[in-house]
Each structure stands twice: as structure tokens, then as C-alpha cells.
Design a protein around this motif. Sequence first.
Motif, PDB file in Angstrom:
ATOM      1  N   UNK A  75      -0.861  -5.253  -7.900  1.00 12.08           N
ATOM      2  CA  UNK A  75       0.445  -4.592  -7.762  1.00 12.08           C
ATOM      3  C   UNK A  75       0.299  -3.159  -7.267  1.00 12.08           C
ATOM      4  N   UNK A  76      -0.871  -2.566  -7.454  1.00 10.97           N
ATOM      5  CA  UNK A  76      -1.128  -1.199  -6.982  1.00 10.97           C
ATOM      6  C   UNK A  76      -1.829  -1.192  -5.632  1.00 10.97           C
ATOM      7  N   UNK A  77      -2.167  -2.359  -5.118  1.00 12.23           N
ATOM      8  CA  UNK A  77      -2.907  -2.421  -3.857  1.00 12.23           C
ATOM      9  C   UNK A  77      -4.367  -2.024  -4.016  1.00 12.23           C
ATOM     10  N   UNK A  78      -4.893  -2.124  -5.242  1.00 10.70           N
ATOM     11  CA  UNK A  78      -6.279  -1.719  -5.507  1.00 10.70           C
ATOM     12  C   UNK A  78      -7.229  -2.908  -5.381  1.00 10.70           C
ATOM     13  N   UNK A  79      -8.441  -2.630  -4.938  1.00 13.03           N
ATOM     14  CA  UNK A  79      -9.487  -3.656  -4.842  1.00 13.03           C
ATOM     15  C   UNK A  79     -10.301  -3.631  -6.138  1.00 13.03           C
ATOM     16  N   UNK A  80     -10.495  -4.786  -6.786  1.00 13.56           N
ATOM     17  CA  UNK A  80     -11.213  -4.816  -8.065  1.00 13.56           C
ATOM     18  C   UNK A  80     -12.661  -4.370  -7.933  1.00 13.56           C
ATOM     19  N   UNK A  81     -13.129  -3.624  -8.952  1.00 15.32           N
ATOM     20  CA  UNK A  81     -14.533  -3.214  -9.017  1.00 15.32           C
ATOM     21  C   UNK A  81     -15.215  -3.797 -10.258  1.00 15.32           C
ATOM     22  N   UNK A 139      -2.745   5.954  -1.257  1.00 14.04           N
ATOM     23  CA  UNK A 139      -2.229   4.684  -0.710  1.00 14.04           C
ATOM     24  C   UNK A 139      -1.842   3.665  -1.771  1.00 14.04           C
ATOM     25  N   UNK A 140      -2.001   4.024  -3.048  1.00 13.03           N
ATOM     26  CA  UNK A 140      -1.640   3.073  -4.113  1.00 13.03           C
ATOM     27  C   UNK A 140      -0.161   2.713  -4.005  1.00 13.03           C
ATOM     28  N   UNK A 141       0.162   1.443  -4.222  1.00 12.99           N
ATOM     29  CA  UNK A 141       1.556   1.013  -4.241  1.00 12.99           C
ATOM     30  C   UNK A 141       2.122   1.367  -5.617  1.00 12.99           C
ATOM     31  N   UNK A 198      -3.286  -5.972   1.393  1.00 15.22           N
ATOM     32  CA  UNK A 198      -2.682  -6.071   2.728  1.00 15.22           C
ATOM     33  C   UNK A 198      -1.342  -5.346   2.811  1.00 15.22           C
ATOM     34  N   UNK A 199      -0.709  -5.104   1.675  1.00 17.04           N
ATOM     35  CA  UNK A 199       0.593  -4.427   1.671  1.00 17.04           C
ATOM     36  C   UNK A 199       0.484  -2.902   1.657  1.00 17.04           C
ATOM     37  N   UNK A 200      -0.754  -2.371   1.555  1.00 20.89           N
ATOM     38  CA  UNK A 200      -0.917  -0.910   1.638  1.00 20.89           C
ATOM     39  C   UNK A 200      -0.334  -0.423   2.959  1.00 20.89           C
ATOM     40  N   UNK A 201       0.485   0.599   2.890  1.00 19.92           N
ATOM     41  CA  UNK A 201       1.055   1.148   4.114  1.00 19.92           C
ATOM     42  C   UNK A 201       2.207   0.323   4.677  1.00 19.92           C
ATOM     43  N   UNK A 202       2.526  -0.805   4.047  1.00 28.05           N
ATOM     44  CA  UNK A 202       3.634  -1.656   4.491  1.00 28.05           C
ATOM     45  C   UNK A 202       4.741  -1.643   3.425  1.00 28.05           C
TER      46      UNK A 202
END
Length: 319
Positions: A75-81, A139-141, A198-202
Motif C-alpha cells: 500500500x506504500x509502494x515499498x519493496x520488501x526487505x 515516492x511512498x504512496x 508499479x503505482x509509484x508516481x502514478x
Amino acid sequence: MPLGEFDLIARYFARPARRALLGVGDDCALLAPAAGMQLATSCDMLVEGRHFLSTVAPDRLGHKALAVNLSDLAACGAAPLAFTLALSMPRAEEAWLDGFSRGLFALADAHGCELVGGDTTQGPLCICISVFGEVPAAQALLRSGARAGDDLYVSGTLGDARLALEAFRGTLDLTGDALTTARAAMELPQPRVALGIALRGVATSAIDVSDGLLGDLAHLLRLSGVGARLEVDALPRSATLAAQAPAVQRECTLAGGDDYELLFTAPPGRADAVQAAAVAGGVAATRIGRVEAEAGLRLFDAEGRALPNTWGSFDHFRP
Ligand code: ADP
Ligand code: MG
């Protein structure tokens, strides 16, 4: 000899660190997000009898415990680490631990998210996971970015998890394939990580739907300082749910809970970019309404008739 605390950690949860600088075994784990990235973190707890039924298979429980946390990163547009696991359980049962850890690590591996630490204690069955992800700076949503005129979208379908819950509660009859599909939605939710990225920036705002669409939409609208018009009959649903009575369909799609789909907004001019993000995310994105300047939520059916909002949202302290 019953399995001791440290033996069980070593056997079921300690795996060599890969991306983390230091994983399980020391007082802290050490993570190194890439340059220019911000660390996104979230924590979700699952309590037996409250968030899951005691009859759930342990591998599915392992999957779901991590899935609900990955859904917050999505939901935040973050990539899991990485993630940590705090586990309280009545007994160290090997068959349960084996199933639980298999389900947990299958999803963790699918998302390149490694277990870097935790805590293990005897007590009522309770699973608390904290996840860590990374997102490019600024860039976080967020829930707060929706603007009047934006389109409102939801990923996947809504309501199947609630349908399964009602079947287990005995309030409706569901058998065969219908029960299997609904049950899989409830027990094996797929976190929309690729879509979020993919929704970052969109997308201008996003939230994951965990407590029911209406409740989560209300959070997003409040934090964005806007209102919305929602097309109730446009809400995407599975063939299984579409075969149910109309009132059941409305209740499950609007106020179901446990969906773990992404609810997000984007300007009408980015409609093509939204659909490209959906393709990249491997899931459908359906337009379900429009953001409006006037506060509050207005519901409409397929004929354009206004519907009263009589549905509630899930609240642990207001049954
Ligand atoms: P401490 O007492 O320093 O908090 P513990 O003795 O509780 O550490 O745990 C020993 C190590 O095992 C720590 O690195 C901790 O992060 C890890 N650990 C404990 N429980 C789990 C678990 N369920 N999953 C993964 N790692 C765990
Ligand atoms: Mg310590």
C-alpha cells in the motif's frame, strides 16, 4: 525431550542472512537500505480466535501472517526487505512449527523478504510480524494524497474472504468449489506488492483494504480532506460471490474485511498508466468511483440511484 526455545528457533526460523548485514542470532539484526531509499516499516498482529480460526492449517497461517504485513508495504509502494517474528504459542509442536514455517518462508522467498529476528515465548497463540521495506525518497504512496477529480480504483476482487467467514459461521451455505475458492481468499491472501511498486508516481494515494472497503475508504478520504462517489455495482467480485444473493454481495464487497487488495486514486489522465501498472502487478485494477471536493461518501447503484450507507466497518473495540 520437548523441543526447547533455542532449538526450535534454530530448527525452524534461523536461516543464513542474504541481503541483511546480520540476521537471526545476535541482539539486533542489521539492515542496509540502498542509497536514496527510505525505510518503510509496519507491524501486524494475529491472535487466535480474533484474526484466524483455530482450524486453519499451519502453513496457511504462516502465509497469512506475513501476507497481511506485506500488504501494508504494498500500500506504500515499498519493496520488501526483511521481517521479524514474535511468536507466542501454547506448546512447541513440531508438526505445527514445520507447517507454519513452510508457509511463512514460501511467501517470504517469493518476495525476497528475509526473517532477521524475533522473539519466542510460551502463551496463547499469537503471531506478531514487523516488516521492513524500502521505497525511493519521497515516492511512498500515502493515504493523504487523493485530490478532487481523481478516479478511485481497487485491485482484484472484494468480498470472498468474508463469504468464507460467513460460511464457517454458518450464516450461509457454501460447498464444493465455491467454498474452496472463498476459503483460499480468506486463508491465502496475495499481497499486491508488485502493483504497489508499479503505482509509484502514478497513484496519488493508496491504502490496503483490510477492514472492509467502506471503512478503509473513509480513512483515505479523511486523511486526504476530500469526499467521493462510489459505484457500488461496479465493485469487482468473483464468480463465486456473484452467485450469492444481492444483499450478500453488497455486504461482502462493501464491508467484508480481510481482502488485502489495494484501494487507490489516480488522475483521469493517468488511466492508461494505471492499467499498465495493473499488468505489471499481475492483477486487475477496476475503476469504482471518483474523488470529489465535498466531504463524505456518496453511494450509487448501476442505475445511478443514490443508496443509503448502512454498512459498518470492522472495529475491534466496537462489536
Ligand atoms: P534476546 O534475549 O537478546 O532478545 P532471544 O534470546 O529472545 O534474544 O533470541 C535469540 C535470537 O533469536 C535473536 O537474534 C532473536 O532475534 C532470534 N529469534 C527469537 N525468536 C525468533 C523467531 N521466532 N524467529 C526468528 N528469530 C527469532
Ligand atoms: Mg539480547
